[in-house]
Design an enzyme around this catalytic site. Structure first.
Site, PDB file in Angstrom:
ATOM      1  CB  CYS A  15      -7.864  43.220   7.263  1.00  0.00           C
ATOM      2  SG  CYS A  15      -9.016  43.799   6.026  1.00  0.00           S
ATOM      3  CB  CYS A 341     -13.238  55.138  -7.535  1.00  0.00           C
ATOM      4  SG  CYS A 341     -12.825  53.947  -8.827  1.00  0.00           S
TER       5      CYS A 341
END
Length: 393
Positions: A15, A341
């Protein structure tokens, strides 16, 4: 003490979404602290990172891409890192468990309703993606079906079947994306059940969240992050505040009761509409929203001789561009509260701001994305010349 990492994800190696999968949580926090210090300590003190007590299943926004194998089996999951091969995912350690359950049941309904899966290579097929958004405080749940064309066969029966399995679903939206693009959502939307949005409570305020609206994926940590940001702003009730990149108005609305006036600026028209509704919903009357480029907006304010005492900035992962930062400096607020972020782009931006009249006062890291390499930070900057405008031109 926070939970460890005894759980193992079978999709972890393919993933690519969780770079720290299998790593003890305390070690994850240590690595994030060290990286943040390496990048931002040259500018100011970096305080200890705030982690999560329970770092699992925190993502309230879940996206699944659908595909069909050669043997006809329908799968859903995520793209393998750096490719468009779909890695099947039935449960994820960082995604909301209810959202995963809904996606798994949609996969079953696709077969019984004979809904064709979109093929990226040929452009044929119907179902491309499913997006789930869930209100952490309210429990409201939105399902967005991203289709390659606007017609969903047996629409009413599909809705009835899905809600029978999950009566907690409060709205279902069809989003049409008929272009060959890597973008998940298209421009057209039709509400086929419910009100077309969900609501959630953050910092005591209620927020309306539409399919395309930006809303932080980890509300537990976001409350702490925003609380610190508002504290650092040092509001006394007299300040004029700008909330740049305001999205649906979360920071500005949460700060409004401590300021004289708040001005929210955002380019996304859908988000601005939600922001206006959110202000009305929370009876916040000292805030206004503008659909505009925040940098240009502040330059125009400065040209009119207007001022702002505080600027909140919460840019996307690639940070702010130099034009935006020049506009902030030109406006000359007393304080900048920079939420990021991405500490790498924040370090780049702090280098600019601290060489143009501002001093960084402290950085506070928050782990909003456990098991990934990402860290949120909030930094206070103060104007070295608070009573004068600083010209770059």
């Amino acid at each position: 003490m926070p939970e460890g990492s005894g759980k193992i994800c079978p999709a972890a190696k393919k993933c690519g979404g969780c770079q720290y999968q299998g790593m003890p949580y305390e070690r994850q926090l240590k690595k994030k602290q060290e990286r943040t210090e390496k990048l931002l300590k040259p500018f100011c003190t970096v305080y200890p990172i705030t982690g999560m007590e329970k770092p699992y299943h925190y993502r309230n926004k879940v996206h699944a891409v659908f595909d069909r194998l050669k043997n006809g089996t329908v799968i859903s999951g995520v793209y393998e890192e750096g490719t468009h091969r779909v890695v099947p995912v039935t449960s994820c350690l960082i995604e909301d468990e209810k959202a995963d359950a809904v996606i798994n049941d949609i996969r079953g309904l696709v077969k019984s309703f004979k809904i064709k899966i979109y093929n990226e290579d040929t452009g044929y097929g119907l179902l491309r993606h499913v997006l789930i958004r869930r209100g952490f405080s309210t429990g409201e749940l939105m399902v967005v079906l991203v289709l390659g064309s606007p017609v969903l066969p047996s629409k009413n029966n599909f809705v009835k079947a899905l809600r029978k399995l999950h009566p907690e679903i409060t709205t279902i939206v069809v989003n049409v994306n008929d272009k060959k693009t890597s973008m998940v959502l298209g421009d057209r939307e039709t509400v086929i059940y419910g009100k077309g949005y969900i609501e959630d409570v953050l910092c005591g305020r209620t927020f309306r969240i539409s399919p395309k609206s930006f809303y932080q994926v980890n509300p537990v940590q976001t409350e702490k992050l925003y609380g610190k940001a508002i504290e650092l702003a040092g509001l006394t009730g007299k300040e004029r505040v700008i909330d740049a990149y305001c999205g649906i108005g979360t920071i500005g609305i949460c700060a409004a009761d401590q300021a004289a006036e708040v001005i929210g600026v955002e380019l996304n028209r859908d988000a601005v509409r939600d922001a206006v509704r959110n202000a009305k919903r929370n009876q916040v009357k000292n805030i206004s929203f503008h659909c505009a480029d925040a940098g240009k907006f502040m330059v125009q304010m400065a040209a009119r001789g207007e001022h702002a005492d505080v600027v909140f900035m919460d840019p996307p992962r690639n940070g702010s561009d130099e034009n935006f930062m020049r506009s902030v400096v030109k406006l000359g607020p007393k304080r900048i509260v920079y939420i990021s972020c991405n500490p790498e782009t924040q370090a780049r931006d702090l280098k600019f701001l601290t060489s143009h009249g501002y001093r960084a006062r402290g950085v506070y890291p928050y782990d909003c994305f456990p098991f990934t390499g990402h860290t949120e930070t909030v930094c206070l900057l103060s104007n070295r010349k608070p009573d004068t405008m600083i010209s770059l031109y």
